[in-house]
Scaffold this motif. Structure first.
Motif, short mmCIF file in Angstrom:
data_model
loop_
_atom_site.label_atom_id
_atom_site.label_comp_id
_atom_site.label_asym_id
_atom_site.label_seq_id
_atom_site.Cartn_x
_atom_site.Cartn_y
_atom_site.Cartn_z
N ILE A 177 10.54 -11.78 -14.95
CA ILE A 177 9.47 -11.96 -14.19
C ILE A 177 9.95 -11.01 -12.45
O ILE A 177 10.19 -11.64 -11.86
N ILE A 178 8.88 -10.71 -12.60
CA ILE A 178 8.20 -9.58 -11.69
C ILE A 178 7.18 -9.46 -11.18
O ILE A 178 6.35 -9.08 -12.44
N ALA A 179 6.56 -10.53 -10.00
CA ALA A 179 4.87 -10.52 -10.09
C ALA A 179 4.12 -9.54 -9.49
O ALA A 179 3.08 -9.69 -9.05
N GLY A 180 4.41 -8.15 -8.61
CA GLY A 180 4.26 -7.40 -7.69
C GLY A 180 4.50 -7.63 -6.76
O GLY A 180 5.16 -7.85 -6.25
N THR A 181 3.66 -6.50 -6.51
CA THR A 181 4.11 -6.33 -4.85
C THR A 181 2.61 -7.27 -3.90
O THR A 181 1.89 -7.71 -4.34
N ASP A 182 3.21 -7.18 -2.07
CA ASP A 182 2.44 -9.35 -2.00
C ASP A 182 1.14 -7.77 -1.16
O ASP A 182 1.07 -6.50 -1.07
N ILE A 183 0.46 -8.90 -1.49
CA ILE A 183 -1.25 -8.23 -0.44
C ILE A 183 -1.91 -8.75 0.72
O ILE A 183 -1.62 -10.18 1.09
N VAL A 184 -2.79 -8.17 0.91
CA VAL A 184 -3.44 -8.37 2.87
C VAL A 184 -4.86 -8.81 2.46
O VAL A 184 -5.13 -7.83 1.65
N LEU A 185 -5.84 -10.10 2.28
CA LEU A 185 -7.06 -9.97 2.57
C LEU A 185 -7.55 -10.67 3.34
O LEU A 185 -7.59 -11.65 3.98
N CYS A 186 -8.51 -9.72 3.29
CA CYS A 186 -9.68 -10.74 4.50
C CYS A 186 -10.33 -11.80 3.72
O CYS A 186 -10.39 -11.50 2.57
N ASN A 187 -11.14 -12.71 4.80
CA ASN A 187 -12.06 -13.94 4.03
C ASN A 187 -13.12 -12.76 3.38
O ASN A 187 -13.26 -12.58 3.81
N GLY A 188 -12.90 -13.49 2.49
CA GLY A 188 -14.13 -13.39 1.54
C GLY A 188 -13.65 -12.58 0.63
O GLY A 188 -14.72 -12.02 -0.56
#
Length: 339
Positions: free
Chosen positions: A321-332
């Motif tokens: 299984i490959i879950a994809g790349t890491d991501i960064v999100l801002c609050n909301g």
């Protein structure tokens, strides 16, 4: 005086007085003998004969004597036959020798020794020895005794004696047992399981299997038509193989690594096959690798009999299984994840 004699008897005729130039004896009217002697001796008279004597003296005419009538009774001619036509018998067999019937008495001989004398025209015995020779003399009602008959020479075959061995005599179910009789050299060997014949041939040995349980075996040998008594019996024991179950087939993932094998019956057996790291029942997918594997559970019972059962172990590959790349999100903020 008229006479009655037996065929072949020697008889002497004497003429008197003596002193004649020529003496001629006749079976009237057939000439028999002409001698100076006044005696005539013969053993070959016909069955009925009339004896007359005629003599001459110088030139005086012959004057016939009185006539003596001789009756010659024929001697018996007994012929022997046997109840066993080829006169080959087994030791202890009862065999009878038959003489021509119709005579007054019979004297039977074995090897020249008288063994029976009387009116019976049959001699029976169960104690003849090999090479014994039987003959008979018959006496007619006129008292004439025969010459010895032709002989019956008996061949007496010894009764075989036989033993047997089984190798091995204790086995497990479906194992082969060799049966061997001795001695060799007889015409036939018939092996028995109880009263049931299981083999009959000229071979002293054969291989066979038996059902579970105990079996009493004997062998009977035949030689020249003579049959042995059954051999001393031997006991063969066939032990059952154990009923064995290794449990159910199973599947596991490669990453599961180790599985304990359970559900065996009876317990206490050993495991073998790819992936078995402990014969008590530990399977390792790391050792086996991926695929299907036959695992064998083997059990030996207290009689030393072995059986086994096979189950199938299936080792599956773990999913990649490959879950994809890491991501960064801002609050909301939100993001849709995809693999």
């Amino acid at each position: 005086t008229d006479l009655i004699i037996c065929e072949g008897d020697s008889i002497e005729f004497n003429a008197s007085p003596s002193g004649f130039n020529d003496s001629s004896f006749y079976n009237v009217p057939v000439f028999l003998q002409s001698f100076v002697s006044e005696s005539y001796i013969t053993t070959t008279l016909p069955l009925v004969i009339n004896i007359s004597f005629i003599s001459t003296n110088a030139v005086c005419p012959r004057v016939p004597s009185n006539i003596i009538t001789i009756t010659v009774n024929p001697i018996p001619v007994p012929v022997l036959t046997s109840s066993d036509p080829d006169t080959t018998i087994c030791d202890g067999d009862l065999v009878s020798s038959f003489a021509t019937t119709g005579y007054a008495s019979y004297e039977f001989f074995i090897n020249g020794v008288s063994v029976q004398n009387g009116a019976m025209d049959t001699y029976s015995s169960s104690t003849l020895n090999d090479g014994d020779v039987i003959s008979v003399l018959a006496t007619s009602s006129a008292g004439c005794i025969s010459n010895p008959s032709q002989v019956l020479t008996y061949t007496v075959v010894a009764i075989p004696s036989v033993t047997m061995v089984a190798s091995p005599d204790t086995v497990c179910e479906n194992e082969i047992i060799n049966l061997t009789a001795s001695p060799t050299g007889y015409d036939n060997y018939e092996f028995y399981n109880g009263i049931t014949s299981i083999s009959s041939s000229a071979s002293v040995s054969f291989n066979t299997t038996f059902s579970n349980g105990s079996h009493t075996l004997t062998v009977v040998a035949t030689n020249l038509g003579c049959v042995s008594p059954p051999s001393p019996s031997i006991l063969v024991v066939v032990n059952s193989n154990p009923a064995v179950s290794g449990g159910s087939d199973f599947s596991m993932c490669y990453a599961d690594s180790i599985t304990l094998l359970t559900g065996t019956n009876p317990s206490g057996g050993i495991w073998s096959g790819s992936g078995i790291i402990d014969t008590s029942g530990i399977f390792s997918s790391i050792n086996s690798g991926l695929g299907n594997f036959d695992l064998v559970y083997t059990y030996t019972n207290t009689n030393g009999c072995v059986n086994f059962d096979t189950i199938i172990a299936t080792v599956h590959a773990n999913p990649f299984i490959i879950a994809g790349t890491d991501i960064v999100l801002c609050n909301g903020e939100s993001e849709i994840l995809s693999a």
